[in-house]
Design a protein around this motif. Structure first.
Motif, mmCIF file in Angstrom:
data_model
loop_
_atom_site.group_PDB
_atom_site.id
_atom_site.type_symbol
_atom_site.label_atom_id
_atom_site.label_comp_id
_atom_site.label_asym_id
_atom_site.label_seq_id
_atom_site.Cartn_x
_atom_site.Cartn_y
_atom_site.Cartn_z
ATOM 1 N N GLY B 264 0.777 -1.234 0.000
ATOM 2 C CA GLY B 264 0.000 0.000 0.000
ATOM 3 C C GLY B 264 0.806 1.280 0.000
ATOM 4 N N ALA B 265 2.131 1.188 -0.045
ATOM 5 C CA ALA B 265 2.922 2.419 -0.097
ATOM 6 C C ALA B 265 2.740 3.060 -1.468
ATOM 7 C CB ALA B 265 4.392 2.120 0.148
ATOM 8 N N SER B 266 2.716 4.399 -1.487
ATOM 9 C CA SER B 266 2.542 5.082 -2.758
ATOM 10 C C SER B 266 3.889 5.292 -3.417
ATOM 11 C CB SER B 266 1.869 6.442 -2.545
ATOM 12 O OG SER B 266 1.978 7.202 -3.723
ATOM 13 N N ILE B 267 3.938 4.987 -4.708
ATOM 14 C CA ILE B 267 5.181 5.150 -5.446
ATOM 15 C C ILE B 267 5.496 6.637 -5.630
ATOM 16 C CG2 ILE B 267 4.389 5.206 -7.840
ATOM 17 C CD1 ILE B 267 6.486 2.512 -7.709
ATOM 18 N N PHE B 268 4.501 7.502 -5.348
ATOM 19 C CA PHE B 268 4.717 8.944 -5.465
ATOM 20 C C PHE B 268 5.112 9.567 -4.134
ATOM 21 C CE2 PHE B 268 1.287 7.717 -8.426
ATOM 22 C CZ PHE B 268 2.019 7.839 -9.589
ATOM 23 N N GLY B 269 5.227 8.771 -3.102
ATOM 24 C CA GLY B 269 5.669 9.289 -1.813
ATOM 25 C C GLY B 269 4.539 9.738 -0.923
ATOM 26 N N GLY B 270 4.858 9.850 0.373
ATOM 27 C CA GLY B 270 3.906 10.406 1.321
ATOM 28 C C GLY B 270 2.973 9.395 1.963
ATOM 29 N N ARG B 271 2.919 8.202 1.409
ATOM 30 C CA ARG B 271 2.007 7.201 1.958
ATOM 31 C C ARG B 271 2.673 5.848 2.082
ATOM 32 N NH1 ARG B 271 -2.843 8.991 2.544
ATOM 33 N NH2 ARG B 271 -3.252 10.928 1.440
ATOM 34 N N GLY B 272 2.360 5.174 3.183
ATOM 35 C CA GLY B 272 2.887 3.841 3.394
ATOM 36 C C GLY B 272 2.920 3.547 4.873
ATOM 37 N N SER B 273 2.908 2.249 5.210
ATOM 38 C CA SER B 273 2.942 1.912 6.628
ATOM 39 C C SER B 273 3.677 0.597 6.812
ATOM 40 C CB SER B 273 1.536 1.792 7.187
ATOM 41 O OG SER B 273 0.941 0.608 6.716
ATOM 42 N N VAL B 274 4.209 0.431 8.016
ATOM 43 C CA VAL B 274 4.957 -0.785 8.317
ATOM 44 C C VAL B 274 4.040 -1.999 8.286
ATOM 45 C CG1 VAL B 274 6.201 -1.982 10.145
ATOM 46 C CG2 VAL B 274 6.749 0.392 9.612
ATOM 47 N N LEU B 278 4.583 -5.297 6.045
ATOM 48 C CA LEU B 278 4.687 -6.667 6.560
ATOM 49 C C LEU B 278 3.746 -7.584 5.781
ATOM 50 C CD1 LEU B 278 4.756 -6.215 10.465
ATOM 51 C CD2 LEU B 278 6.660 -6.507 8.902
ATOM 52 N N LEU B 279 2.516 -7.093 5.575
ATOM 53 C CA LEU B 279 1.537 -7.889 4.832
ATOM 54 C C LEU B 279 1.975 -8.083 3.387
ATOM 55 C CD1 LEU B 279 -1.735 -6.226 6.181
ATOM 56 C CD2 LEU B 279 -0.889 -8.509 6.734
ATOM 57 N N GLY B 280 2.478 -7.017 2.785
ATOM 58 C CA GLY B 280 2.923 -7.087 1.393
ATOM 59 C C GLY B 280 4.052 -8.087 1.219
ATOM 60 N N VAL B 281 5.007 -8.047 2.146
ATOM 61 C CA VAL B 281 6.136 -8.974 2.085
ATOM 62 C C VAL B 281 5.626 -10.407 2.204
ATOM 63 C CG1 VAL B 281 8.168 -9.784 3.335
ATOM 64 C CG2 VAL B 281 7.847 -7.340 2.931
ATOM 65 N N PHE B 282 4.729 -10.615 3.159
ATOM 66 C CA PHE B 282 4.222 -11.969 3.362
ATOM 67 C C PHE B 282 3.511 -12.466 2.106
ATOM 68 C CE2 PHE B 282 1.521 -15.344 4.892
ATOM 69 C CZ PHE B 282 2.362 -16.029 5.747
ATOM 70 N N MET B 283 2.722 -11.592 1.524
ATOM 71 C CA MET B 283 1.966 -11.972 0.327
ATOM 72 C C MET B 283 2.919 -12.348 -0.815
ATOM 73 S SD MET B 283 -1.515 -10.828 -0.949
ATOM 74 C CE MET B 283 -1.615 -9.094 -0.767
ATOM 75 N N VAL B 304 5.386 -13.175 -12.745
ATOM 76 C CA VAL B 304 4.418 -12.926 -11.673
ATOM 77 C C VAL B 304 4.810 -11.688 -10.866
ATOM 78 C CG1 VAL B 304 3.451 -13.861 -9.547
ATOM 79 C CG2 VAL B 304 3.702 -15.327 -11.551
ATOM 80 N N VAL B 305 6.101 -11.601 -10.506
ATOM 81 C CA VAL B 305 6.549 -10.447 -9.715
ATOM 82 C C VAL B 305 6.293 -9.147 -10.486
ATOM 83 C CG1 VAL B 305 8.553 -9.306 -8.713
ATOM 84 C CG2 VAL B 305 8.242 -11.752 -8.404
ATOM 85 N N GLY B 306 6.609 -9.169 -11.783
ATOM 86 C CA GLY B 306 6.375 -7.978 -12.611
ATOM 87 C C GLY B 306 4.907 -7.589 -12.615
ATOM 88 N N LEU B 307 4.053 -8.608 -12.777
ATOM 89 C CA LEU B 307 2.619 -8.332 -12.791
ATOM 90 C C LEU B 307 2.154 -7.772 -11.453
ATOM 91 C CD1 LEU B 307 1.144 -11.352 -14.786
ATOM 92 C CD2 LEU B 307 1.266 -8.950 -15.484
ATOM 93 N N ILE B 308 2.705 -8.339 -10.373
ATOM 94 C CA ILE B 308 2.306 -7.856 -9.043
ATOM 95 C C ILE B 308 2.631 -6.369 -8.918
ATOM 96 C CG2 ILE B 308 2.918 -7.946 -6.595
ATOM 97 C CD1 ILE B 308 3.000 -10.955 -6.807
ATOM 98 N N ILE B 310 2.918 -4.145 -11.275
ATOM 99 C CA ILE B 310 2.039 -3.326 -12.121
ATOM 100 C C ILE B 310 0.649 -3.229 -11.509
ATOM 101 C CG2 ILE B 310 0.894 -3.216 -14.368
ATOM 102 C CD1 ILE B 310 3.485 -4.464 -15.519
ATOM 103 N N VAL B 311 0.097 -4.367 -11.094
ATOM 104 C CA VAL B 311 -1.265 -4.353 -10.557
ATOM 105 C C VAL B 311 -1.322 -3.563 -9.257
ATOM 106 C CG1 VAL B 311 -3.098 -5.790 -9.587
ATOM 107 C CG2 VAL B 311 -1.931 -6.498 -11.672
ATOM 108 N N ALA B 312 -0.343 -3.792 -8.368
ATOM 109 C CA ALA B 312 -0.372 -3.100 -7.082
ATOM 110 C C ALA B 312 -0.217 -1.595 -7.267
ATOM 111 C CB ALA B 312 0.719 -3.645 -6.169
ATOM 112 N N THR B 313 0.662 -1.199 -8.176
ATOM 113 C CA THR B 313 0.846 0.235 -8.412
ATOM 114 C C THR B 313 -0.423 0.832 -9.003
ATOM 115 O OG1 THR B 313 3.107 -0.323 -8.976
ATOM 116 C CG2 THR B 313 2.436 1.933 -9.358
ATOM 117 N N ALA B 314 -1.017 0.087 -9.927
ATOM 118 C CA ALA B 314 -2.257 0.587 -10.538
ATOM 119 C C ALA B 314 -3.326 0.773 -9.473
ATOM 120 C CB ALA B 314 -2.735 -0.393 -11.612
#
Lengths: 499, 325
Positions: B264-274, B278-283, B304-308, B310-314
């Protein structure tokens, strides 16, 4: 204690050989509402930055509470109680209202950790001082402009401000929001805080200010209590000459019955409800209403950006249903968006390229661009629009707001548009340029036979230029003020009646 | 904050849904053996992800940290072997400091020359890898040469069990280090002014300096922090797999960034949480692990990693845009 909170004496500022300010004096009393007026480039921003400690004056003296201050830094300026609210508000969109309000205080106290309960308390206190309530947990970027402005003011008040300088505070506000802002300003004035408005919107300034200082080309050209001024006097001081305040009224030509634009029963689920609109060649029709009334949606629908509308649209009698912007342009529609900077212009590109951006297909020979044809078209357009720049190759970001707006207009003229939709055509443009843009728009209507739909919140602008003004509310046309009754009071009253 | 919490909630829901689906396809997924293995695979990517998270909140990006991790690991172990050092604590301090020092270069270039973080870190990453292989060595240090104390340390288990087939398995204690670092990062980001300055910088850099944050210090902190965590994770990785390969971690940066974006961290900055991270890493680890169990070729894992990513950023971009309306 001196009579004046802040006094600038014969302040001069030079950047290299360029004189930005020339012996400007300005005095602000505690708790007064003062207005600093001037066109773009008159030295307003420079003087703000000197008061904020960002720039050091080249000549002259700054007195705070009667004591001379030299070499003032931004931090010292804040310590003296001077707070500047810039046009971008300098807020953090990704943080909550509460945190935005509390950050300054926490930083000032040199805190290392954040006590979130205290953050809320500070924020509540800040909003209470302005007498407003707001969702403290909302992210600031979700707020409307007026909400962001309130947060910025509350933050400034929190920082023990004695003087709040507001740069163009009313630019992006509707009439309602301006009234709300003025209530807040009078409220903080009652708490002994002085407010300096820096603006070129004379009418609003006349409403609220007690004293006025006018700058032109880095010199002070007028000052005094607001009672000494009226609108033409300020305009004259700002521009150095009288501007024609002539009202444009289109005269219907007999026999010519085919409208330029004919919209029947246009609806979009959830935003537009049964819109009927007829525009004739040479007609300038105003469209106003609160933000969110659907006026921008209507423009976007006509311009092919909301293709899922129902109803019919005819341009010169030919039915069109623009599904893309390209189709809209091809059918003779043109749209100049509200925010020309983010929506309309390629800032780092030249005037010429910006002018050609939408009509480049007309200048193609085979696979290549016909350079001599484009040069001819843009040079003549450059002259016709009276753009103040060294030449058509100047990048657009070197131009003032008014000149940028002319580039956008020029671009649409080159497409051979027959219906021109303008959204906030002079937002952020100074009086001199504004008059020139209005003149240009009228010329387009009278000489080129365009039909113009002008979306605006600027009541004088609508009254001066429009034949009739349509008022939108919640996606519908609710009112229309015809040429016989159109004046500023009527329009203001009808707009205020919207809730 | 409610929206923020909501996006973590959504991530958690997706994660559980994915776990149930994977469990249905392959019931072995729910075995303790497999779950312990999954958690173990979280440690290294997770620690690196905490660093990347902080960089991304500040509005930057770091692709050099894997190179720093390799350098910190290889240099520290080489030095340990050379001087015959037999401790655990100091080597980890050394690896962390190597990463921190290299991170400072990133910050220096980004701050001094106002360069784009992606370009800077691509460059520094490449330089560090090249120097490591060119000056220090290319040979893999195997288990017989590896400092035994490091291996013993990384072998520590929290729980040790014996499976039905008689093999031993356990939950590595290294997960505690990871969770401890995550907790520290969370407290730092949420409850210190320095942590808030990172959010401020990522949200509105100009405003951050106007308000009086020391943005230079924040920028240096952020890249040094990412470098330090990478250095630490590098040595821990070597200790856990019992070998030090100077070519290790190649391509891992994409996995780590994918995990952070997935969190859930934003690639544009300003957003994200530990918590999100943790959840993202586990997934991410879980998905890759399941692909291995299902015997999907490693080349397809890259897809798969590439798709993840792209989809997550979208999705995050879509979320941020919706909020503006």
């Amino acid at each position: 204690m001196s009579e004046h909170l802040l006094e600038l004496k014969n302040i001069g500022k030079r950047f290299g050989g360029l004189v930005a300010l020339d012996a400007v004096s300005l005095a602000i009393k505690p708790g007064e509402i003062h207005c600093l007026a001037g066109e773009n480039g008159s030295g307003k921003s420079t003087i703000i930055k000197i008061m904020a400690g960002v720039y050091q004056p080249s000549d002259g003296e700054i007195l705070i509470d009667g004591k001379p201050v030299s070499g003032m830094t931004p931090a010292q300026s804040v310590q003296h109680g001077i707070q500047v609210i810039y046009q971008d508000f300098s807020l953090f969109g990704n943080l909550t209202v509460a945190e935005n309000l509390a950050l300054n205080t926490l930083l000032l106290e040199g805190k290392r950790t954040v006590n979130w309960r205290r953050v809320r308390e500070l924020a509540e206190k800040a909003l209470a001082r302005l007498g407003v309530t707001m969702d403290l947990d909302a992210d600031v970027e979700t707020l409307p402009t007026s909400g962001k402005q309130i947060v910025a003011i509350a933050r400034a008040v929190m920082a023990d401000a004695r003087l709040i300088i507001m740069d163009e505070p009313t630019t992006a506000l509707t009439r309602h929001e301006v009234d709300a802002l003025f209530r807040i300003v009078r409220d903080i004035q009652a708490q002994g805080i002085a407010v300096l408005f820096v603006s070129h919107k004379m009418r609003e300034m006349l409403e609220i200010s007690e004293r006025l200082t006018v700058l032109r080309n880095g010199k002070k050209v007028a000052e005094g209590p607001i009672g000494d001024f009226d609108e033409p006097a300020i305009t004259r001081a700002m521009t150095g000459h009288d501007l024609t305040d002539q009202v444009y009224r289109w005269q219907p030509t007999k026999g010519d019955t085919l409208p330029r634009l004919d919209v029947r029963n246009l609806s979009i689920a959830g935003s537009l409800d049964d819109i009927n609109l007829t525009l004739h060649a040479g007609e300038i029709v105003g469209l106003s209403g609160l933000i969110g009334s659907g006026r921008t949606e209507l423009a976007l629908a006509l311009f092919g950006m909301h293709p899922k509308f129902t109803g019919t649209v005819k341009v010169d009698g030919t039915g069109v249903h623009p599904r893309t912007v390209q189709e809209a342009i091809a059918s003779g529609l043109a749209y100049v968006p509200e925010d020309r900077l983010t929506e309309g212009l390629f800032l780092t590109q030249s005037i010429e390229r910006n002018m050609l951006a939408t009509s480049i297909d007309n200048f193609v020979r085979g696979l290549f661009i016909d350079r001599s044809k484009t040069a001819k078209a843009t040079t003549s357009m450059f002259g016709a629009m009276q753009i103040a720049a060294p030449g058509p190759y100047t990048p657009v970001n070197h131009l003032s707001g008014g000149n940028q707006q002319r580039v956008v207009l020029a671009r649409w003229l080159l497409t051979g548009a027959r219906v021109l939709i303008l959204n906030g055509p002079t937002v952020g443009v100074d009086v001199g340029s504004k008059a020139q843009i209005h003149r240009k728009i009228r010329e387009l209507a009278t000489q080129d036979g365009l039909a113009v739909l002008m979306i605006s919140d600027d009541v004088p602008e609508l009254v001066q230029n429009c034949n009739r003004v349509i008022i939108m509310h919640r996606g519908r046309f609710v009112d229309e003020i015809g040429p016989d009754v159109l004046d500023e009071d009527t329009l203001n009253d009808r707009l205020k009646a919207l809730k | 904050m409610t929206l923020f919490r909501r996006s973590e909630f959504i991530i958690a829901c997706i994660l559980f849904a994915a776990m149930i689906i994977i469990g249905l396809i392959n019931p072995a997924f729910w075995s303790l053996d497999n779950l312990f293995g999954l958690l173990r695979s979280n440690v290294i990517i997770g620690i690196m992800a905490l660093g990347v998270l902080v960089v991304m909140i500040s509005g930057g990006i770091d692709v050099s940290f894997t190179a720093f991790a390799a350098a910190a690991m290889y240099l520290t172990i080489k030095l340990m072997i050379y001087i015959g050092y037999e401790g655990v604590f100091l080597p980890f301090v050394a690896a962390t400091l190597i990463g921190l020092f290299l991170g400072a270069f990133n910050a220096f270039f980004i701050h001094t020359f106002r360069m784009i973080p992606l370009i800077v870190t691509l460059g520094t990453g490449s330089v560090v890898r090249g120097l490591l292989l060119g000056l220090v060595g290319t040979s893999v240090i195997n288990i017989d040469k590896m400092p035994q104390q490091l291996i013993a340390f990384a072998k520590t288990d929290l729980v040790s069990l014996t499976s039905a087939t008689g093999t031993n398995f356990g939950l590595t204690a290294m997960i505690l280090i990871y969770l401890g670092l995550a907790l520290a990062t969370h407290l730092f980001l949420r409850h210190t002014m320095a942590g808030r300055s990172i959010f401020a910088l990522g949200g509105a850099p100009e405003a951050a300096s106007r308000v009086g944050f020391n943005t230079r210090r924040t920028l240096f902190f952020v890249y040094c922090f990412a470098g330090a965590l990478a250095g630490f994770a590098g040595l821990l990785h070597g200790s856990m797999i019992w070998l030090a390969n100077p070519r290790d971690f190649a391509g891992l940066e994409l996995d780590v960034i994918a995990a952070v974006v997935l969190g859930g961290a934003s690639i544009f900055g300003g957003r994200g949480s530990v918590i999100g991270t943790l959840l993202g890493v586990f997934m991410l680890v879980m998905v890759k692990n399941s692909l291995i169990i299902m015997k999907v070729d490693t080349t397809w894992q890259r897809v798969v990693v590439g798709l993840i990513i792209i989809v997550a950023t979208a999705l995050t971009a879509w979320r941020d845009r919706k909020k503006l309306v």
